[in-house]
Design a protein around this motif. Structure first.
Motif, mmCIF file in Angstrom:
data_model
loop_
_atom_site.group_PDB
_atom_site.id
_atom_site.type_symbol
_atom_site.label_atom_id
_atom_site.label_comp_id
_atom_site.label_asym_id
_atom_site.label_seq_id
_atom_site.Cartn_x
_atom_site.Cartn_y
_atom_site.Cartn_z
ATOM 1 N N SER A 137 -11.293 6.752 1.355
ATOM 2 C CA SER A 137 -11.844 6.262 2.645
ATOM 3 C C SER A 137 -12.393 7.174 3.551
ATOM 4 O O SER A 137 -11.889 8.324 3.275
ATOM 5 C CB SER A 137 -10.775 5.240 3.169
ATOM 6 O OG SER A 137 -9.699 6.010 3.795
ATOM 7 N N LYS A 164 -9.919 10.042 2.615
ATOM 8 C CA LYS A 164 -8.429 9.840 2.747
ATOM 9 C C LYS A 164 -8.157 9.221 1.496
ATOM 10 O O LYS A 164 -9.009 8.462 0.790
ATOM 11 C CB LYS A 164 -7.909 9.102 3.784
ATOM 12 C CG LYS A 164 -8.110 10.064 5.269
ATOM 13 C CD LYS A 164 -7.358 9.373 6.381
ATOM 14 C CE LYS A 164 -7.464 10.065 7.682
ATOM 15 N NZ LYS A 164 -6.399 11.200 7.556
ATOM 16 N N ILE A 172 -3.511 0.778 -3.472
ATOM 17 C CA ILE A 172 -3.079 -0.505 -3.045
ATOM 18 C C ILE A 172 -2.704 -1.614 -4.400
ATOM 19 O O ILE A 172 -3.623 -1.506 -5.109
ATOM 20 C CB ILE A 172 -4.083 -1.267 -2.353
ATOM 21 C CG1 ILE A 172 -4.425 -0.414 -1.024
ATOM 22 C CG2 ILE A 172 -3.697 -2.523 -1.903
ATOM 23 C CD1 ILE A 172 -5.608 -0.901 -0.376
ATOM 24 N N ARG A 228 0.290 5.109 0.905
ATOM 25 C CA ARG A 228 -0.904 6.148 1.540
ATOM 26 C C ARG A 228 -0.628 7.407 1.585
ATOM 27 O O ARG A 228 0.848 8.070 1.813
ATOM 28 C CB ARG A 228 -0.949 5.590 3.013
ATOM 29 C CG ARG A 228 -2.143 6.347 3.760
ATOM 30 C CD ARG A 228 -2.281 5.639 5.288
ATOM 31 N NE ARG A 228 -3.014 4.423 4.988
ATOM 32 C CZ ARG A 228 -2.503 3.357 5.687
ATOM 33 N NH1 ARG A 228 -1.484 3.179 6.406
ATOM 34 N NH2 ARG A 228 -3.176 2.168 5.314
ATOM 35 N N ARG A 256 -0.145 10.214 3.318
ATOM 36 C CA ARG A 256 -0.576 10.680 4.427
ATOM 37 C C ARG A 256 -0.575 12.311 4.688
ATOM 38 O O ARG A 256 -0.276 12.973 4.060
ATOM 39 C CB ARG A 256 0.852 10.342 5.448
ATOM 40 C CG ARG A 256 1.127 8.871 5.350
ATOM 41 C CD ARG A 256 2.259 8.493 6.374
ATOM 42 N NE ARG A 256 2.548 7.137 6.480
ATOM 43 C CZ ARG A 256 1.895 6.158 6.995
ATOM 44 N NH1 ARG A 256 0.655 6.478 7.930
ATOM 45 N NH2 ARG A 256 2.017 4.862 6.807
ATOM 46 N N VAL A 294 -8.196 5.843 9.265
ATOM 47 C CA VAL A 294 -7.954 4.819 8.214
ATOM 48 C C VAL A 294 -6.968 3.743 9.278
ATOM 49 O O VAL A 294 -5.891 3.159 8.557
ATOM 50 C CB VAL A 294 -7.317 5.080 7.213
ATOM 51 C CG1 VAL A 294 -8.099 5.646 6.289
ATOM 52 C CG2 VAL A 294 -6.100 6.236 7.660
ATOM 53 N N ASP A 330 -5.646 6.402 -0.541
ATOM 54 C CA ASP A 330 -4.624 5.258 -0.488
ATOM 55 C C ASP A 330 -4.703 4.430 -1.780
ATOM 56 O O ASP A 330 -5.667 4.418 -2.565
ATOM 57 C CB ASP A 330 -5.217 4.270 0.618
ATOM 58 C CG ASP A 330 -4.579 4.847 1.927
ATOM 59 O OD1 ASP A 330 -3.885 4.418 2.571
ATOM 60 O OD2 ASP A 330 -5.604 5.411 2.359
ATOM 61 N N THR A 339 0.897 -1.094 -0.073
ATOM 62 C CA THR A 339 0.073 0.016 0.069
ATOM 63 C C THR A 339 0.858 1.210 0.064
ATOM 64 O O THR A 339 1.844 1.318 0.627
ATOM 65 C CB THR A 339 -0.820 0.142 1.294
ATOM 66 O OG1 THR A 339 -1.585 -1.185 1.347
ATOM 67 C CG2 THR A 339 -1.758 1.173 1.263
#
Length: 501
Positions: free
Chosen positions: A364, A436, A440, A336, A338, A368, A438, A334
C-alpha cells in the motif's frame, strides 16, 4: 554507425537515470530500448549477457547487441556494443540469437541477420581476444551467413529466427523457431565440424500444440531430462521430455511466468542453469524502456519446472532493517508489518493452514490509517485454486505433499516478481510508490509469518519519491565522459564490422 549509436546511448543515459520508477536491482541497459536477452555466455568464470538494444530510441527500431559482464548474475558492468548491423553487407538489423564456444575455444555469437532485400540468415561473430576477460571486441565472420533457409530444401519455414545453441553427447546443435503449415515449430540443426560454422538440417523436432508461431526457443538438458522453452502468444511455456534420434518427445508442460515476461534466455555454467527474461510493457518517453527479470535457477522435479531466485540476491538484503510479523488468524483479520516502508524490498511470506483459505498480500501507499485490502494499489490474492494479480487470475493449487505457501515478492520500484513455492512465478509492472506491507486473511484460519527486508540497489538512481525534489542534485551520473569502462590494451576498438575469419 557505431559511434553515433554509442553517443546516443550516453546522452539518453543521463536522462534515464533521473526517473525514480526505473528499476535499480533488475538488469537494465544504459538507456533506451531493451528487449530479448541474447547469447548468455559463461567463459573463464565470467558471465556475459548480450541483449537486443535500440541505442537511439526508447520505442524500438534497428537492433544492436548490447553487452554486459558479471561474476554473480546480479552486479553488472556495461561493455561496448558487441554487434551492430553491417550496412555495407546489406544487413539492416541484428535480431536475437545465442552464444557458443567453438572447437578452438573461441566464443562465438550466432544471431538472426535481417535485411529488407533478402530472407533472414544466420550470421556469426567471434571474440577477437580470448585473453580479454571482458570479451569487449567482436568480429563478424567474413563468409557469413553460416546458413540460411536454403538448408531446408523443400520444407518451407516462415517467421524463421532466434537460434539457440546446445551441446549434447559430443554434438552441437542449434534450435530455431518459426512456422510451418500454420503451426508453430522448432527446427533442429546439427554442426558438422568443430568450427560451428557449418550445419545440416535435421528437421522439425517439435510442433507447438497451441500456437501458429514460435519465437526464441531454448533447449537444455536438466536433471536427467530435456526442457524446451517456447515464446508464443506473448507467453513463455515449458515442455519437459526426452531427446532421442533428433526428436523431442514431451510428457509434461507448464507456464514459465504468468506476467510481463517474454523471450528469455539461459546461462549454463558448471553447476546450474539460470534463466532471465524480458520484462516488458513500460511506457516510452523516459529515455529507457525494458529490463531483464531477476536471475532464476532452474530445476526439474516430478515433471514440474522450479524457478528459484538466484542465491546471489540474498547478498542485497539489508538484514538489520528487516521487519517481521506473525499470527494465527481467524478470518477476517490482518497482519501488518509495522515500521516498514520502501520502494526496493523483498517480502517473505509463509502461510500454513488446515482448510480452504484466501489471503491478500497488500502493498500500500502510506499512510495506512484504516487500511483495507481494497485501499492497496497492489494486491496479490492467494486462494486454494488461484493467484490473482492486477485483475488477472492464474491457476495455482497446492500439490498433495504441500500444506504451506512459501511466497517471495521482490519489489523493485516499478517492477514486481512473485514466486510461490518456486513453481508459480508472475512478473508485473506496478506504479512506482513507497509502499507498506500488510497480509489479510479474508477466509480460513491460517498461520501467517511475514518479513519485509529492504534491498541494496545495484544501479544508481534518484532517491525515493518522498525525496524526489533532491533527485536532480543528488543523483549519481556515471556516464558523463565515458559510458563504458576503459578497454584493455589487448582489446583495441575496431572500426569495421565485417572481418576475415
Amino acid at each position: 554507425m557505431i559511434d553515433e549509436a554509442m553517443d546516443a546511448l550516453a546522452k539518453a543515459a543521463n536522462v534515464a537515470i533521473l526517473d525514480p520508477a526505473r528499476p535499480t536491482l533488475h538488469f537494465r541497459p544504459p538507456a533506451n530500448w531493451f528487449n530479448d536477452p541474447n547469447g548468455p555466455l559463461y567463459f573463464k568464470g565470467v558471465y556475459h549477457l548480450f541483449y537486443q538494444l535500440t541505442p537511439d530510441s526508447d520505442e524500438g527500431g534497428i537492433k544492436y547487441w548490447g553487452h554486459a559482464r558479471s561474476t554473480d548474475l546480479v552486479h553488472w558492468t556495461h561493455l561496448p556494443i558487441a554487434v551492430w548491423p553491417s550496412v555495407e553487407a546489406d544487413e539492416d538489423s541484428c535480431w536475437s540469437g545465442t552464444s557458443a564456444i567453438n572447437g578452438d575455444g573461441t566464443p562465438m555469437l550466432i544471431y538472426t541477420s535481417i535485411s529488407d532485400t533478402r530472407e533472414p540468415e544466420v550470421w556469426g561473430s567471434l571474440a577477437s581476444d580470448v585473453a580479454d576477460t571482458d570479451l569487449a571486441v567482436w568480429e563478424k565472420i567474413q563468409f557469413n551467413p553460416l546458413f540460411d533457409m536454403s538448408l531446408h530444401k523443400t520444407v518451407r519455414i516462415d517467421e524463421w529466427r532466434d537460434p539457440f545453441h546446445v551441446s549434447w553427447k559430443n554434438e552441437n546443435f542449434i534450435v530455431m523457431g518459426g512456422k510451418h503449415a500454420e503451426k508453430g515449430v522448432v527446427n533442429l540443426y546439427r554442426a558438422t565440424d568443430r568450427t560451428l560454422t557449418n550445419y545440416e538440417y535435421k528437421g522439425i523436432m517439435f510442433v507447438h500444440p497451441l500456437y501458429d508461431d514460435v519465437e526464441c526457443p531454448l533447449f537444455i538438458p536438466l536433471d536427467g531430462q530435456f526442457v524446451l522453452f517456447t515464446s508464443a502468444g506473448w507467453q513463455v511455456q515449458y515442455f519437459i521430455g526426452q531427446f532421442e534420434d533428433y526428436q523431442f518427445t514431451w510428457t509434461s508442460q507448464g507456464i514459465v511466468d504468468y506476467g510481463a515476461f517474454y523471450a528469455p534466455n539461459i546461462f549454463v555454467d558448471d553447476s546450474k542453469s539460470t534463466i532471465m527474461g524480458w520484462v516488458n510493457g513500460f511506457a516510452s518517453g523516459k529515455a529507457w524502456n525494458g529490463a531483464a527479470s531477476l536471475p532464476r535457477t532452474l530445476s526439474v522435479r516430478d515433471g514440474i519446472l522450479y524457478q528459484t531466485p538466484s542465491e546471489a540476491l540474498r547478498d542485497q538484503r539489508i538484514d538489520e532493517d528487516t521487519k517481521t510479523a506473525e499470527a494465527y488468524l481467524v478470518a477476517p483479520a490482518t497482519v501488518r508489518v509495522r515500521g516498514f516502508e520502501g520502494d526496493l524490498f523483498e517480502v517473505n511470506l509463509k502461510v500454513s493452514f488446515i482448510d480452504s483459505y484466501q489471503v491478500d498480500v497488500g502493498l500500500s501507499f502510506p499512510p495506512v490509517v484504516g487500511f483495507t485490502a481494497s485501499d492497496a494499489r497492489v494486491v496479490i490474492q492467494l486462494t486454494n485454486s488461484s493467484v490473482t494479480m492486477g485483475g488477472h487470475v492464474s491457476p495455482f493449487t497446492l500439490l498433495s505433499t504441500e500444506r504451506t505457501l512459501n511466497v517471495r515478492v521482490f519489489v523493485d520500484r516499478s517492477v514486481m516478481e512473485v514466486y510461490i513455492n518456486n513453481r508459480f512465478v508472475s512478473t508485473a509492472l506496478i506504479e512506482y510508490a513507497v509502499r507498506k506491507v500488510d497480509v489479510i486473511a479474508t477466509s480460513g484460519t491460517p498461520y501467517i509469518s511475514v518479513s519485509a527486508v529492504p534491498l541494496k540497489p545495484v544501479w544508481p538512481g534518484p532517491p525515493s519519491r518522498t525525496l524526489a525534489h533532491q533527485a536532480k542534485a543528488e543523483v549519481e551520473k556515471p556516464f558523463v565522459g565515458s559510458l563504458y569502462p576503459k578497454l584493455k590494451p589487448s582489446a583495441p576498438a575496431k572500426t569495421s564490422s565485417v572481418v576475415s575469419f
